[in-house]
Design an enzyme around this catalytic site. Structure first.
Site: not given
Ligand SMILES: Cc1ncc(COP(=O)(O)O)c(C=O)c1O
Length: 401
Positions: A185, A213, A245
């Site tokens: 990240s 992610h 996310k």
């Protein structure tokens, strides 16, 4: 006499003195490519809302409808009276999306890592972890009574060495659990998951990947890193992720075998002892999966924008580290300078926040940019221009002589 609370102010003031404190920026509305932050209209360049789903009409409509049909809250933890038909539907839809036998939804990704990792390995076992794994993995590992070993970042050769060393332990370890972020990240690089899975198979180890992610970003239609590498489910036994996310909502999850899910929901304390998602959240997560399955253009635009931005930044002379994904760090080094760069960007209408110690090592401060699918070429050019001007002013990239 002992002062029981003086450390609170002292430690905070020390962080402020070292310019390591967080200054909160306040969004006055939805997280959109152009949004209102601290009362100013700016370009959003650091949200995890990669695909813009947090403000997608289908997600908002689904959330509103679920409040009408199921109420505002779930009323309980999942194992008692807090499992609604919506929670079960979300888990079915997620498993199908991830092409897994089963999935389980947690309140957050942090709760998934903190609740599941300590159950997968304990006394007599070893956990082998990438040195740059996310803090929620680190905390999950700390909660386990397994032995811990760390391998060099994304280095399969070093992992092979650590595995070979671990095999020599006497008595032998009962289980070996290898844990890695899928996309890291802070740097935007990827774990060599294909090599990790092959090594794990040689040693009878279990692989746990945190794809927070990667989903919505990598692989077929944003299915994540396991899909990106075309790996078989049996080789990556635990695929963990988050709805906070690219999915644009909130909530953690794990996907894998039915055995994994049966085990996890009976054993994870963060799951059994914490209230379940309210209906609006669950319905919005289901709608996010619908959107990913039916509107592939968002993932495609994300990558077009990513390639355009990365090339322009490298051409200007910025160091973007080893990123290969829509997370593009702009390396600065000094934390004070990173904060000044962020402030200058904000003045010119771009929100991109500094990442400083302890989130990254001392001297490795950076601006972490995160690409957004709905930014236009004009938006990107505006941001690139703002980086160029401020980067030259602060001596981060050379000024023309
Ligand atoms: C790699 C990684 N894992 C886990 C998490 C935690 O996810 P959540 O926001 O769902 O708690 C994050 C979020 O920062 C993350 O970046």
């Amino acid at each position: 006499m002992r002062d029981p609370t003086s450390f609170l102010r002292q430690e905070y003031e020390e962080l402020v003195r070292q310019e390591l404190d967080w200054k909160l920026r306040i969004l006055g509305g939805p997280s959109t490519p152009w949004c209102i932050v601290d009362g100013k209209k700016v370009l959003m360049f650091c949200s995890n809302n990669y695909l813009g789903l947090s403000n997608h009409p289908k997600l908002k409509a689904a959330a509103i409808e679920a409040v009408q049909t199921h109420g505002a809250g779930s009323g309980s933890v999942r194992p008692i009276a807090g499992t609604m038909d919506l929670h079960m539907e979300l888990e079915r839809r997620l498993a199908r999306f991830k092409m897994a036998e089963a999935s389980l939804v947690y309140q957050t990704g942090f709760a998934a890592n903190a609740g599941l990792i300590p159950q997968l390995a304990g006394k007599g076992d070893v956990i082998i972890s990438d040195e740059l794994n996310h803090g929620s993995i680190i905390d999950g590992v700390r909660l386990s009574s397994a032995e811990r070993r760390v391998y060099k970042h994304a280095d399969a050769d070093d992992l092979a060495n650590v595995l070979a060393e671990s095999e020599k332990a006497s008595p032998q370890f009962r289980r070996i659990l290898i844990i890695t972020d899928g996309v890291f990240s802070m740097d935007g690089d990827m774990a060599p998951l294909d090599k990790i899975a092959a090594l794990a198979a040689e040693h009878g180890a279990m692989v746990y990947v945190d794809d927070a992610h990667g989903e919505g970003v990598l692989g077929m239609g944003g299915r994540g890193i396991v899909s990106h590498f075309g790996l078989h489910r049996e080789k990556v036994q635990v695929e963990m992720g988050t709805f906070s996310k690219a999915f644009g909502v909130v909530g953690g999850h794990v996907s894998g075998s039915r055995d994994l899910v049966n085990f996890a929901y009976n054993k994870s304390r963060t799951w059994t002892l914490s209230g379940s998602h309210p209906p609006a959240v669950v319905a919005a997560c289901i709608a996010a999966i619908d959107v990913l399955e039916s509107e592939p253009q968002h993932v495609e635009r994300l990558w077009e924008n990513t390639r355009y931005f990365k090339k322009a930044m490298v051409d200007l002379g910025f160091d973007i580290g080893r990123s290969t994904t829509p997370i593009t760090p702009v390396m600065v080094g000094d934390s004070g300078k990173a904060k000044r760069l962020s402030s200058r960007l904000f003045e010119t209408g771009v929100l991109a926040l500094p990442i400083v110690y302890p989130m990254v090592a001392q001297g490795k401060a950076r601006i972490r940019t995160i690409m957004h699918a709905a930014l236009t070429k004009e938006d990107l050019d505006l941001a690139i221009g703002a980086f160029e001007t401020a980067g030259k002013e602060l001596g981060i990239i050379p000024k023309p002589s």
